[in-house]
Design a protein around this motif. Structure first.
Motif, PDB file in Angstrom:
ATOM      1  N   ILE A   1       0.840  -1.187   0.000  1.00  0.00           N
ATOM      2  CA  ILE A   1       0.000   0.000   0.000  1.00  0.00           C
ATOM      3  C   ILE A   1       0.880   1.244   0.000  1.00  0.00           C
ATOM      4  N   ALA A   2       0.448   2.275  -0.701  1.00  0.00           N
ATOM      5  CA  ALA A   2       1.173   3.548  -0.756  1.00  0.00           C
ATOM      6  C   ALA A   2       0.145   4.668  -0.907  1.00  0.00           C
TER       7      ALA A   2
ATOM      8  N   VAL B   1      -6.730   6.543  17.087  1.00  0.00           N
ATOM      9  CA  VAL B   1      -6.741   5.111  16.811  1.00  0.00           C
ATOM     10  C   VAL B   1      -5.631   4.759  15.833  1.00  0.00           C
ATOM     11  N   TRP B   2      -5.471   5.560  14.777  1.00  0.00           N
ATOM     12  CA  TRP B   2      -4.437   5.294  13.778  1.00  0.00           C
ATOM     13  C   TRP B   2      -3.037   5.472  14.358  1.00  0.00           C
TER      14      TRP B   2
ATOM     15  N   SER C   1       0.186  -2.340  15.282  1.00  0.00           N
ATOM     16  CA  SER C   1       0.767  -3.671  15.274  1.00  0.00           C
ATOM     17  C   SER C   1      -0.203  -4.684  14.691  1.00  0.00           C
ATOM     18  N   LYS C   2      -1.466  -4.504  14.996  1.00  0.00           N
ATOM     19  CA  LYS C   2      -2.480  -5.454  14.537  1.00  0.00           C
ATOM     20  C   LYS C   2      -2.695  -5.389  13.029  1.00  0.00           C
ATOM     21  N   VAL C   3      -2.781  -4.187  12.478  1.00  0.00           N
ATOM     22  CA  VAL C   3      -3.111  -4.052  11.055  1.00  0.00           C
ATOM     23  C   VAL C   3      -1.886  -3.875  10.166  1.00  0.00           C
TER      24      VAL C   3
ATOM     25  N   TYR D   1      -0.003  -0.044   6.441  1.00  0.00           N
ATOM     26  CA  TYR D   1      -1.423   0.263   6.276  1.00  0.00           C
ATOM     27  C   TYR D   1      -1.830   1.422   7.182  1.00  0.00           C
ATOM     28  N   ALA D   2      -1.407   1.371   8.433  1.00  0.00           N
ATOM     29  CA  ALA D   2      -1.798   2.403   9.388  1.00  0.00           C
ATOM     30  C   ALA D   2      -1.202   3.764   9.019  1.00  0.00           C
TER      31      ALA D   2
END
Length: 472
Positions: free
Chosen positions: A338-339, A400-401, A408-410, A414-415
């Motif tokens: 992702i970018a 949240v982000w 760590s989860k996502v 991505y974050a």
């Protein structure tokens, strides 16, 4: 940091619900129960110790949570991942407030019909309901109830506890009618922002760099398309619909230095040189390097094309696509990256974004109770829990982000890409007749993508239609 496998396992559920596979939620259900119509008694069938979120997270707020104890609210919702993510926490709200929650969950088009009937007839069945691109139509008709008086009620709202500055500006802007209103028309529940997805193995094979500009994006598409026998250079939404092809094009036209409605409501701007150039660019991109039948591809078709490894890169919504591209059903899970969305030569990052919000109507029977629910549902404790412990991947809150556990989860990429994109997002402004003229605008763009007419002629016709709708 979790492994890629752990990340994909977490996102697997999010990817499934992103495709709208929530049929089990359809119909009228109560409380935090699933689609079985189970009981919604205040504790959701358990003691407060069994609640998903401790009540202490809310008790520091200077809010009279129990002022409507014994009341009930009806929520009108589409089958959507947000519903799936928040439902397990509904018993928390019921225990905290003593308000009974009844869900009315329908497929999107069916819901929109029922919602309009409810507000236009004054029935007031829904105290809370999902709101989308028709926000200014509803506001103009007097069907929506502004929330400002509830924000000013100290028994309902505590600014220091709620932390409104933590909400992304793009979401708050859309909840103010996208610049058409100075009042709150609802409260944001999800946000989807455009990003870029690409296949690392293909990029390595052909020596490609991640595209920072739209020119580079086209060059990468050309290289892949001309050197791979069974993989197209790119894919994009070509299907008509105000949430389909023009959702992508509107980013491009703004990056050409123009915008929708250069002089509202007299000049749509759709026949300006910048819009025509943007339409020509997008049309030729899909015609030259897209799949067969590009003019009929929906967002789900684009996702499937990428998920099956049949395209090299795309521009789409991070929060809708990432789960589906990285779960165990995806053939590209180990190579997709992702970018940020490309930007124009010498220009600024300017991705489109869309916010779902929840609102209340002028004739709702329990609007104060509805506001209490909206505030609880979008508060930091609830939103954080939805993304750390439930299936949320679409937070409207910056905190949240930035949360280490969530990142760590996502996955850090991505974050971080989502966070930076959300900070710079420039959403579409939905004027009161946008669904009407936007549909016609999208039909003209589809004709251009299909090769039925030149992009310039299509945009000139789209401009005429939009301006005639307002002048008529």
């Amino acid at each position: 940091m979790t492994s890629d496998h752990d990340r994909r396992q977490f996102l697997k559920a999010a990817g499934a619900t992103s495709l709208g596979v929530l049929g089990s939620l359809a119909g009228c259900t109560r409380g935090g129960a699933g689609g079985d119509g189970g009981s919604s008694n205040s504790s959701g069938g358990g003691s407060s110790g069994d609640l998903a979120i401790p009540l202490s997270k809310y008790q520091d707020a200077n809010i009279d949570w129990k002022q409507f104890e014994g009341d009930k609210i009806n929520i009108g919702a589409v089958q959507h991942p947000w519903v799936s993510a928040i439902k397990p926490a509904i018993p928390v709200f019921e225990e905290l407030t003593g308000i009974d929650v009844v869900w009315n969950i329908l497929p999107e088009q069916q819901f929109r019909t029922k919602r309009q009937t409810d507000v236009s007839t004054g029935a007031g069945q829904f105290d809370v309901f999902f709101m989308d691109q028709v926000v200014n139509q509803f506001r103009h008709e007097g069907w929506l109830q502004p929330l400002d008086k509830y924000f000013n009620d100290s028994s309902l709202y505590d600014e220091g506890w709620y932390k409104p500055d933590d909400l992304f500006e793009a979401s708050k802007w859309q909840c103010h009618g996208g610049g058409y209103s100075d009042k709150w028309t609802g409260m944001p529940i999800t946000i989807e922002v455009q990003t870029q997805f690409y296949l690392q193995d293909l990029y390595d094979k052909h020596g490609l760099e991640v595209a920072e500009t739209w020119k580079q994006f086209r060059e990468n598409a050309k290289t892949i398309h001309e050197n791979e026998s069974d993989i197209v250079g790119t894919a994009g939404r070509g299907q008509k619909g105000y949430g389909m092809n023009i959702y992508i094009l509107n980013t491009l036209l703004r990056q050409k230095g123009t915008k929708l409605w250069t002089d509202f409501p007299n000049d749509s701007g759709l026949d300006s040189q910048g819009v025509i150039e943007a339409a020509e660019w997008y049309t030729s991109l899909l015609q030259d390097y897209g799949p067969e039948g590009a003019s009929t591809q929906t967002w789900s078709d684009v996702q499937a094309t990428m998920q099956e490894g049949r395209t090299g890169h795309i521009v789409a919504d991070a929060n809708m696509f990432w789960g589906g591209l990285t779960n165990d059903e995806s053939s590209v899970a180990d190579t997709v990256q992702i970018a940020k969305v490309p930007k124009p030569e010498g220009g600024e990052l300017n991705p489109n974004a869309f916010t779902w919000q929840i609102s209340t109507s002028k004739n709702a029977k329990n609007s104060e109770q509805a506001f209490l629910f909206m505030m609880w549902a979008t508060s930091q404790p609830t939103d954080t829990w939805m993304h750390l412990e439930s299936s949320g991947v679409f937070s409207v809150r910056q905190s949240v982000w930035e949360n280490d556990e969530y990142r760590s989860k996502v996955g850090e990429d991505y974050a971080q890409v989502s966070l930076e994109s959300l900070k710079e997002a420039a959403p579409d402004p939905f004027d009161r007749k946008y669904p009407e003229w936007g549909q016609r605008y999208s039909e003209e763009l589809q004709r251009a993508i299909a090769g039925q007419k030149p992009a310039e002629a299509a945009m000139k016709q789209a401009a005429k239609v939009a301006e005639d709708i307002y002048s008529g």
